[in-house]
Design an enzyme around this catalytic site. Structure first.
Site, PDB file in Angstrom:
ATOM      1  CD  GLU A  15      -3.534   2.690  -3.402  1.00  0.00           C
ATOM      2  OE1 GLU A  15      -3.793   1.465  -3.412  1.00  0.00           O
ATOM      3  OE2 GLU A  15      -3.818   3.457  -4.345  1.00  0.00           O
TER       4      GLU A  15
ATOM      5  CG  HIS B 269      -1.826  -0.983   1.462  1.00  0.00           C
ATOM      6  ND1 HIS B 269      -2.623  -1.412   0.445  1.00  0.00           N
ATOM      7  CD2 HIS B 269      -2.183  -1.707   2.550  1.00  0.00           C
ATOM      8  CE1 HIS B 269      -3.424  -2.355   0.901  1.00  0.00           C
ATOM      9  NE2 HIS B 269      -3.170  -2.568   2.172  1.00  0.00           N
TER      10      HIS B 269
ATOM     11  CB  SER C 291      -4.683 -10.891   0.571  1.00  0.00           C
ATOM     12  OG  SER C 291      -6.076 -11.000   0.718  1.00  0.00           O
TER      13      SER C 291
ATOM     14  CB  CYS D 166       2.460  -1.913  -5.347  1.00  0.00           C
ATOM     15  SG  CYS D 166       2.122  -2.300  -7.068  1.00  0.00           S
TER      16      CYS D 166
ATOM     17  CB  CYS E 293      -3.870  -1.462 -10.325  1.00  0.00           C
ATOM     18  SG  CYS E 293      -3.141  -3.065 -10.624  1.00  0.00           S
TER      19      CYS E 293
ATOM     20  CG  ASN F  32      -9.101  -8.459  -2.915  1.00  0.00           C
ATOM     21  OD1 ASN F  32      -9.074  -9.461  -3.599  1.00  0.00           O
ATOM     22  ND2 ASN F  32      -8.243  -8.259  -1.914  1.00  0.00           N
TER      23      ASN F  32
ATOM     24  CB  SER G 280      -9.493 -10.305   1.970  1.00  0.00           C
ATOM     25  OG  SER G 280      -9.521 -10.047   0.593  1.00  0.00           O
TER      26      SER G 280
ATOM     27  CB  THR H   6      -4.024   1.006  -7.202  1.00  0.00           C
ATOM     28  OG1 THR H   6      -4.126   0.497  -5.872  1.00  0.00           O
ATOM     29  CG2 THR H   6      -2.790   1.853  -7.349  1.00  0.00           C
TER      30      THR H   6
END
Ligand code: F3S
Length: 280
Positions: free
Chosen positions: A123, A71, A262, A93, A190, A220, A218, A162
């Site tokens: 982030e 992040h 992750s 990243c 991203c 995502n 998580s 991102t």
């Protein structure tokens, strides 16, 4: 029984790089990660077993090496680390690092910085630091109305978190144009997240059972599960192989597997081995 594994399942490039870097430091005393390296208990536990623990602030522990997760962080953390003689292991990243550079350069040129993103996300907090914490952080186009942006002689740079949705950022761009704001937009979204989400839909549509592997913490992974449920009634969100029962796959011809950004490859592999065992 056929098993379809998503090509995009598991770690994205940035997360894999950060986790690999953390494991490289496994034998070094006094190594900590700045916050949990990723939202996955299996990985965090395995790093802890090797002596690497997360910390939230510098100063709590005798830190020798500090691993910055994907992040990224504000420049303050690098400065504080240097002052305290801590070696910074920068696993930010590279795509996030690029945003830091843009924000810093434009801020130094006198631009106001607008970030499309969630203000509580690490982030975004990190990016904000590269403009001396002066960024306007907007979660959507409605949030723009609450801002007092100058219309005269002031230029702005717009960047995005991102993992943010393109549609939301496009709407923000539209409103800035309508308001007559002088701004430049650099698309910093991203594609890893988008590609993973598109693929889960594509697979969920054609299978009898869909497995989404990831930690309940998580976001995502949860998003992947929600998308999967829309297209496959028998979608299951599981942390690891111990949560699987062979009965779930009765009368099933096709199984799909995906995993959040992750989720380690070992978790995916154990599930595949389990399925291969019950189908032979
Ligand atoms: Fe980097 Fe994209 Fe992953 S920004 S951390 S490769 S989601």
């Amino acid at each position: 029984m056929e098993i379809i594994i998503a090509k995009t399942a598991g770690f994205c490039f940035g997360v894999k790089r950060a986790v690999d870097m953390a494991f490289e430091y496994a034998s070094s005393q006094g190594t900590y990660t700045y916050g949990p390296i990723i939202h996955n208990e299996v990985v965090i536990k395995s790093l802890e077993d090797k002596g690497i623990k997360p910390i939230e602030t510098i100063g709590d522990e005798p830190v020798k090496n500090l691993i910055i997760r994907s992040h990224g962080v504000s420049p303050k953390v690098y400065i504080e680390g240097k002052e305290k003689g801590i070696a910074i292991v920068d696993a930010t990243c590279p795509y996030v690092k690029k945003i830091h550079r843009y924000v810093q350069q434009y801020f130094e040129k006198g631009y106001g910085i607008i970030i499309a993103g969630n203000k509580d996300h690490p982030e975004i907090q990190g990016i904000n630091g590269w403009a001396n914490e002066s960024c306007f952080i907007v979660k959507d186009k409605e949030a723009l109305n609450e801002l007092q942006l100058e219309h005269t002689n002031k230029k702005y740079l717009l960047v995005a978190q991102t993992t943010y949705k393109k549609q939301v950022v496009d709407e923000i761009v539209g409103v800035l144009k309508e308001k007559g704001i002088d701004f430049e937009y650099i698309n910093t979204i991203c594609n890893a997240t988008k590609e993973r989400q598109e693929e889960v839909v594509e697979i969920a549509k054609q299978v009898d059972v869909m497995l989404v592997l990831g930690s309940k913490k998580s976001s995502n992974s949860l998003k992947l599960f929600e998308l999967s449920q829309r297209h496959c009634d028998k979608s299951y969100f599981i942390g690891d192989v111990s949560e699987l029962m062979s009965e779930l796959f009765n009368d099933c011809e096709k199984i799909g597997i995906t995993a959040g950004a992750s989720t380690p490859a070992s978790v995916i592999q154990e599930v595949i081995s389990f399925l291969e065992k019950i189908t032979h």
